[in-house]
Design a protein around this motif. Sequence first.
Motif, PDB file in Angstrom:
ATOM      1  N   SER A  19       0.833  -1.211   0.000  1.00 19.30           N
ATOM      2  CA  SER A  19       0.000   0.000   0.000  1.00 19.30           C
ATOM      3  C   SER A  19       0.864   1.257   0.000  1.00 19.30           C
ATOM      4  CB  SER A  19      -0.926   0.007   1.224  1.00 19.30           C
ATOM      5  OG  SER A  19      -1.814  -1.082   1.197  1.00 19.30           O
ATOM      6  N   LEU A  20       1.946   1.231   0.773  1.00 21.28           N
ATOM      7  CA  LEU A  20       2.832   2.389   0.831  1.00 21.28           C
ATOM      8  C   LEU A  20       3.539   2.594  -0.510  1.00 21.28           C
ATOM      9  CD1 LEU A  20       3.495   4.392   3.127  1.00 21.28           C
ATOM     10  CD2 LEU A  20       5.641   3.157   3.440  1.00 21.28           C
ATOM     11  N   PHE A  21       3.904   1.503  -1.174  1.00 14.00           N
ATOM     12  CA  PHE A  21       4.523   1.591  -2.501  1.00 14.00           C
ATOM     13  C   PHE A  21       3.557   2.226  -3.498  1.00 14.00           C
ATOM     14  CE2 PHE A  21       5.285  -0.365  -6.711  1.00 14.00           C
ATOM     15  CZ  PHE A  21       6.584   0.066  -6.941  1.00 14.00           C
ATOM     16  N   ARG A  42     -15.143   7.837 -14.167  1.00 11.77           N
ATOM     17  CA  ARG A  42     -15.932   6.681 -14.642  1.00 11.77           C
ATOM     18  C   ARG A  42     -15.332   5.358 -14.177  1.00 11.77           C
ATOM     19  NH1 ARG A  42     -16.722   9.813 -19.487  1.00 11.77           N
ATOM     20  NH2 ARG A  42     -14.946   8.802 -20.510  1.00 11.77           N
ATOM     21  N   LYS A  43     -14.061   5.358 -13.778  1.00 14.46           N
ATOM     22  CA  LYS A  43     -13.401   4.136 -13.297  1.00 14.46           C
ATOM     23  C   LYS A  43     -13.611   3.912 -11.805  1.00 14.46           C
ATOM     24  CE  LYS A  43      -9.811   4.569 -16.850  1.00 14.46           C
ATOM     25  NZ  LYS A  43      -8.376   4.821 -17.121  1.00 14.46           N
ATOM     26  N   ASP A  44     -14.437   4.746 -11.179  1.00 13.27           N
ATOM     27  CA  ASP A  44     -14.760   4.631  -9.752  1.00 13.27           C
ATOM     28  C   ASP A  44     -13.498   4.603  -8.887  1.00 13.27           C
ATOM     29  OD1 ASP A  44     -16.300   4.411  -7.478  1.00 13.27           O
ATOM     30  OD2 ASP A  44     -16.427   2.222  -7.588  1.00 13.27           O
ATOM     31  N   ILE A  72       0.753  -0.211 -11.263  1.00 17.70           N
ATOM     32  CA  ILE A  72       0.209  -1.090 -10.219  1.00 17.70           C
ATOM     33  C   ILE A  72      -0.882  -0.357  -9.436  1.00 17.70           C
ATOM     34  CG2 ILE A  72       0.763  -2.263  -8.057  1.00 17.70           C
ATOM     35  CD1 ILE A  72       3.529  -2.865  -9.229  1.00 17.70           C
ATOM     36  N   ALA A  73      -0.642   0.927  -9.126  1.00 18.28           N
ATOM     37  CA  ALA A  73      -1.643   1.701  -8.389  1.00 18.28           C
ATOM     38  C   ALA A  73      -2.939   1.811  -9.184  1.00 18.28           C
ATOM     39  CB  ALA A  73      -1.089   3.093  -8.071  1.00 18.28           C
ATOM     40  N   ALA A  74      -2.832   1.995 -10.503  1.00 15.83           N
ATOM     41  CA  ALA A  74      -4.031   2.118 -11.345  1.00 15.83           C
ATOM     42  C   ALA A  74      -4.864   0.841 -11.303  1.00 15.83           C
ATOM     43  CB  ALA A  74      -3.630   2.451 -12.777  1.00 15.83           C
ATOM     44  N   GLU A  75      -4.197  -0.316 -11.170  1.00 16.86           N
ATOM     45  CA  GLU A  75      -4.928  -1.581 -11.070  1.00 16.86           C
ATOM     46  C   GLU A  75      -5.781  -1.622  -9.804  1.00 16.86           C
ATOM     47  OE1 GLU A  75      -1.982  -4.589 -11.206  1.00 16.86           O
ATOM     48  OE2 GLU A  75      -1.461  -4.272 -13.307  1.00 16.86           O
ATOM     49  N   LYS A  76      -5.367  -0.849  -8.779  1.00 19.89           N
ATOM     50  CA  LYS A  76      -6.110  -0.769  -7.524  1.00 19.89           C
ATOM     51  C   LYS A  76      -7.008   0.476  -7.483  1.00 19.89           C
ATOM     52  CE  LYS A  76      -4.170  -4.366  -5.517  1.00 19.89           C
ATOM     53  NZ  LYS A  76      -4.926  -5.558  -5.024  1.00 19.89           N
ATOM     54  N   ARG A  77      -7.266   1.068  -8.663  1.00 19.10           N
ATOM     55  CA  ARG A  77      -8.135   2.254  -8.802  1.00 19.10           C
ATOM     56  C   ARG A  77      -7.544   3.466  -8.079  1.00 19.10           C
ATOM     57  NH1 ARG A  77     -12.547  -0.402  -6.045  1.00 19.10           N
ATOM     58  NH2 ARG A  77     -13.595   1.611  -5.925  1.00 19.10           N
TER      59      ARG A  77
END
Length: 647
Positions: free
Chosen positions: A418-420, A519-521, A495-500
Amino acid sequence: MAAEVGLAAFSSIVSEGVKSLFKPIIRQISYVFKYQSYIDGLKDQVKQLEHKRERVEIPVHQATQQGDEIYKDVADWLNSVKEFTQGAAKSITDDEDRAKKFCFKGSCPNLISRYKLSRQAAKAAEAAASLVGKGNFSNVSHRPTPKLAEHIQVKDFEAFDSRMKVFQDVMEALRDDKLNIIGVHGMGGVGKTTIVKQVAKQVMEENLFDKVVMAEVTQTPDHHKIQNKLAFDLGMEFGLNENEFQRAERLHERLKKEKQLLIILDNIWTKLELDKFGIPTGDVAEKDRKDDQRRCTIILTSRKQDLLRIDMNSQKNFQIDALPPKEALQLFEEIVGDSTKISAFQSTANEIVERCGGLPVALSTVANALKTKELDFWKDALNQLRRSDAREIHGMQANVYTSIKLSYDFLESEEAKSLFRLCGLYSEGYVIQVSNLLRYGVGWRLFENVYTSEEARSRVHRLIDNLKSSCLLLDGDAKDEVKMHDVTHVVAVSIAAEKRMFNIPNVADLEKKMEETIRKDPIAISLPQRNIQELPERLQCPNLQLFLLFRKGNGPMQISDLFFEGTEELKVLSLTRIPFSSLPSSLGRLINLQTLCLDWCQLEDVAAIGQLKKLEILSFRYSDIKQLPLEIGQLTGLQLLDLSNCK
């Protein structure tokens, strides 16, 4: 008549002579009978000296905390005061009771003791008065001139043949005073920064140049940031109200004062107008050099050879290639450090190294991820590196992405991951303040079983050490800062984008990009280092928990009163460099907000914060704010209020 006048004059002379004759005798007698007056005089002077010492010690302590150097005369004065108050002055006041005792069974005072003590007190009082007079300092400290060779860290440099060849070639080029601009190029993660840092260190050790300054440029050059770094290395500071052009002029004049100067600009992506930064180039630099044998040499690093050769007119360029197979395997084995394990897993290790493509950044991340793991982990890592669907991002080779992603996957805790991802919300190339990671992490509830600020601080530092050991974070220039390699940053953003969690780039049509993102919530949105004048009227992200806006510049900007409607789940809000006459009225709807950072802002009416009942962290660092509102008393859960460096 004349005789009378002469007699009067003679009497006057005799009278003055008698007075001067008896003055020392009178003083000696006064030591006996006025001893209490001398003691009291000493005590008064010591009291004044203590007050003066306090006025000097407070700014000295503050300067020391900031890392400034104390002037030698100030330090010497403080030492003299300490020696005086703990030595002579204390000895005399301690002996006061002895002088008060009577001799001959109490029939008369101890005149000898009084005489000695009074005389000592008189001399000590004069010494104290002298120290008081010498304690008037306009400044007690100065910022030390930084020495690049001392604070630069080149722990990743390996003396492989392929690297030493480039290193020696660059050093040889620097000895050629006909060369003004030298280029170093190679793909991302190949080790360009490491090479030029080692060059800087060697240059300083050999005294090849009088001064070496270095700054990172990145994809979106920030003139102020680059100028600040160059100024820091030169030991100079800019005024708060100086604009970009004034700073460039001052920096240019300062750089011209150095007879032999080396400037390193790392990681450039587009053509730079160096004179706009204040860096002397072209005809100006050549004129300076001919006039008085001055020399200014520039090293540029980039991924693009044509950018250096054509756009930046570099006179000599050196390419850094990927490590050859033998050196790549040697680097991998050195990081793993267990020869027995390497021998047992040799075939797997060989293919892992091959898949990393000879890139040090990929090799180090994979090796650090695997060095404590058993064979099954190594085989799983190899399978991931073999994947044919491993992505390519921004021209990055698929195996590089996969190797860094692998190190992320092998992190032992979800907190570290999460910190990364949180670090991926910063702008590429910018330092990341550990204190901000702490505040965002606490507000976002990233840390389990943490109940106090001290516990949270310890947890953050432990997680950062974990990320550093995995080569996913790097040391920053200051103690409270970390950095991320630009190649690693690209992976972190993905990687962050994969977690929205979305890091929105500097696009022309921000409103359209925001609509696509909404739109990607999203659960997190970051707008890092942007010249933004206006945001959409409403954010309307029902699941958004974190919103960061790191704004560049100090120009006008509007945030609608309705902006925060529909974002009631927001837990962390950070807005930087925004002028507020009053906070948006919709801010009061953020009933779940736990961290609010309004840093570098112009703030007038901030009464709306009184509605944020769950707020635990509130920061106004470096902001222009005159007073806190009475409503702040309603924030009963507040644990941290930061007003440091407020105007």
